[in-house]
Scaffold this active site. Structure first.
Site, PDB file in Angstrom:
ATOM      1  N   GLY A  43       7.882  -0.801   2.834  1.00 23.39           N
ATOM      2  CA  GLY A  43       8.653  -1.983   3.215  1.00 23.39           C
ATOM      3  C   GLY A  43       9.826  -2.158   2.261  1.00 23.39           C
ATOM      4  CB  THR A  44      10.091  -1.510  -1.382  1.00 25.92           C
ATOM      5  OG1 THR A  44       9.021  -2.394  -1.725  1.00 25.92           O
ATOM      6  CG2 THR A  44      11.156  -1.533  -2.460  1.00 25.92           C
ATOM      7  CG  ASN A  74       5.908 -12.407  -0.824  1.00 25.59           C
ATOM      8  OD1 ASN A  74       7.007 -12.804  -0.441  1.00 25.59           O
ATOM      9  ND2 ASN A  74       5.683 -12.049  -2.060  1.00 25.59           N
ATOM     10  CD  GLN A  88       2.883 -10.741   3.008  1.00 24.16           C
ATOM     11  OE1 GLN A  88       1.850 -11.083   3.583  1.00 24.16           O
ATOM     12  NE2 GLN A  88       2.864  -9.925   1.953  1.00 24.16           N
ATOM     13  CB  SER A 103       5.003  -2.771   4.789  1.00 17.99           C
ATOM     14  OG  SER A 103       4.255  -1.972   3.914  1.00 17.99           O
ATOM     15  CB  ALA A 104       1.630   1.048   7.467  1.00 19.27           C
ATOM     16  CG  HIS A 105       0.483  -1.680   2.124  1.00 23.54           C
ATOM     17  ND1 HIS A 105      -0.019  -2.572   1.207  1.00 23.54           N
ATOM     18  CD2 HIS A 105       1.816  -1.661   1.938  1.00 23.54           C
ATOM     19  CE1 HIS A 105       0.995  -3.053   0.480  1.00 23.54           C
ATOM     20  NE2 HIS A 105       2.116  -2.513   0.907  1.00 23.54           N
ATOM     21  CB  THR A 119       8.932  16.590   5.294  1.00 20.76           C
ATOM     22  OG1 THR A 119       9.838  17.685   5.163  1.00 20.76           O
ATOM     23  CG2 THR A 119       7.795  16.967   6.230  1.00 20.76           C
ATOM     24  CB  CYS A 156       5.334  -6.761  -7.097  1.00 19.03           C
ATOM     25  SG  CYS A 156       5.333  -7.386  -5.458  1.00 19.03           S
TER      26      CYS A 156
HETATM   27  N1  PLP Z   1       8.452  -7.698   1.504  1.00 16.22           N
HETATM   28  C1  PLP Z   1       7.431  -8.561   1.441  1.00 16.22           C
HETATM   29  C2  PLP Z   1       7.619  -9.941   1.965  1.00 16.22           C
HETATM   30  C3  PLP Z   1       6.215  -8.173   0.884  1.00 16.22           C
HETATM   31  O1  PLP Z   1       5.210  -9.045   0.808  1.00 16.22           O
HETATM   32  C4  PLP Z   1       6.087  -6.853   0.394  1.00 16.22           C
HETATM   33  C5  PLP Z   1       4.829  -6.410  -0.259  1.00 16.22           C
HETATM   34  O2  PLP Z   1       4.154  -7.164  -0.934  1.00 16.22           O
HETATM   35  C6  PLP Z   1       7.182  -5.986   0.506  1.00 16.22           C
HETATM   36  C7  PLP Z   1       8.358  -6.444   1.048  1.00 16.22           C
HETATM   37  C8  PLP Z   1       7.117  -4.587   0.018  1.00 16.22           C
HETATM   38  O3  PLP Z   1       6.419  -3.754   0.914  1.00 16.22           O
HETATM   39  P1  PLP Z   1       5.846  -2.375   0.383  1.00 16.22           P
HETATM   40  O4  PLP Z   1       4.631  -2.706  -0.423  1.00 16.22           O
HETATM   41  O5  PLP Z   1       5.506  -1.598   1.627  1.00 16.22           O
HETATM   42  O6  PLP Z   1       6.916  -1.730  -0.404  1.00 16.22           O
END
Ligand code: PLP
Length: 391
Positions: A77-78, A158, A186, A206-208, A244, A332
């Site tokens: 996601g980042t 988040n 989120q 983001s998948a996780h 890849t 984070c």
């Molecule tokens: N954006 C938001 C709002 C998030 O909560 C997060 C992860 O905590 C991210 C971005 C980052 O996603 P990723 O962990 O896949 O880099």
């Protein structure tokens, strides 16, 4: 109830990450072993992997009401946030060098602004939010200028779970000729999302966070918006994201998106019930607390609460000793002692923001887990307050 020596585990940090669902893992496994081909290879083994990517793309697209060709897989996601914001800034710099975002964004966004765009001479406006965490449409309208090229406002926060009026914010940006990005990391799988109804140009995922694997994300890019690539190299992802592909991870993302779509209503309903149960018991049974964020427009699984006179880290550690996983601030930033920028932005006094805990429930949470947590939490709060110098 007698405590046994066997430690109970209660996971209440679904906003940090989610476990991979068995169905997702099952879908992924063959792509590590027998279907290990490179999707760029022309022989059958490679083409099988390529068609698996296509299928996954279709499933992610369906969850958000997009066309498959509008979904570009990334490594997180980042990365999707960085790509949308930094690359749009550079791409549109002939028109202007002003970008608007909010003070409560994830660091993937805030640091793209502060540590990249501002250093490159861009001007970034960080909009304030109200005491529930909402960006006011009027504030955005006032901040928009002729040289604004992009507005980026997160879909749902988040930390405090506040859901923004994305359609209205996007319309305000478009009215002044700016593109619109939203970080839906989120929101995905926790709210119904239709990118066509919202009108957004870009959306990060983001998948996780939806019971898929870590290290896989995606950026939705509206058809006709020709955002250049951010990674340079091969022609993967229609030439827009070189490298890849993480085939197994993407297959997992696809399956997780499919399940999220199928279970969306029941997931929302169950999460809301648990969230509201937790809020009710906390409010009724623990004095001197404050629930942060909006009560109406809030992610179904989020509870963010300030316990006055004590430190969140101390609560976290006592709960961890009881096998309960919660978070102070976002995962984070929780390693730092800086007060949460989100709680600061909604006006929680610095001292109190240190006493805040985020609980997030998900598909494997039970009411019994919450009863156990409340029991441990009450004891932890009482113990910490009894030795607090602030009381
Ligand atoms: N954006 C938001 C709002 C998030 O909560 C997060 C992860 O905590 C991210 C971005 C980052 O996603 P990723 O962990 O896949 O880099």
């Amino acid at each position: 109830m007698m405590e046994t020596n066997e430690k109970r585990q209660v996971y209440l940090d679904y906003a940090a990450t989610t476990p991979v669902k068995p169905e997702v893992l099952e879908a992924m496994l063959p792509y590590f072993t027998e279907n290990y081909g490179n999707p760029s290879s022309l022989y059958t083994l490679g083409q099988n992997a390529k068609s698996a990517l296509g299928e996954a793309r279709g499933k992610v697209a369906e969850l958000i009401g997009a066309l498959p060709a509008e979904v570009f897989f990334t490594g997180s996601g980042t990365e999707a946030d960085n790509w949308a914001v930094i690359e749009t800034g550079i791409w549109k710099s002939g028109k202007g060098r002003h970008i608007i975002t909010s003070r409560i964004e994830h660091h993937a966004l805030l640091h793209s602004g502060k540590e990249y765009l501002e250093k490159e001479g861009f001007e970034v406006t960080y909009l304030p939010v109200d005491e529930e965490g909402f960006v006011r449409v009027s504030d955005l309208a006032n901040a928009l200028r002729d040289d604004t090229t992009l507005v980026s406002i997160m879909f749902a926060n988040n930390e405090i779970g506040t859901i923004q009026p994305i359609g209205e914010l996007c319309a305000a940006a478009h009215e002044r000729g700016a593109l619109f990005h939203t970080d839906a990391v989120q929101a995905l799988g926790n709210l119904p999302i239709n990118v066509k109804e919202l009108g957004v140009d870009f959306m990060s995922m983001s998948a996780h966070k939806i019971y898929g694997p870590k290290g896989v994300g995606a950026l939705y890019i509206k058809r006709g918006v020709n955002l250049p690539g951010y990674m340079h190299g091969g022609a993967q992802e229609s030439g827009r994201r070189a490298g890849t592909e993480n085939v197994a991870g993407i297959v997992g993302f696809g399956r997780a998106a499919e399940l999220a779509g199928q279970n969306l209503e029941s997931h929302i309903e169950k999460s809301r019930e648990l969230r509201d149960y937790l809020i009710k018991r906390l409010t009724n049974e623990i004095p001197d607390i404050r629930i942060n964020g909006s009560m109406e427009s809030r992610l179904p699984g989020n509870v963010n609460v300030t316990f006055k006179y004590i430190e969140g880290e101390a609560i976290l550690l006592l709960l961890d000793m009881a096998g309960i996983s919660v978070s102070t601030g976002s995962a984070c930033s929780s390693a730092s002692l800086e007060p949460s920028h989100v709680l600061q932005a909604i006006g929680v006094p610095t001292g109190e923001s240190h006493g805040s805990i985020r609980f997030t429930v998900g598909d494997y949470t039970t009411k019994d887990d919450l009863d156990y947590t409340i029991e441990k939490l009450k004891a932890a709060v009482e113990k910490l307050r009894s030795i607090s110098s602030l009381l």
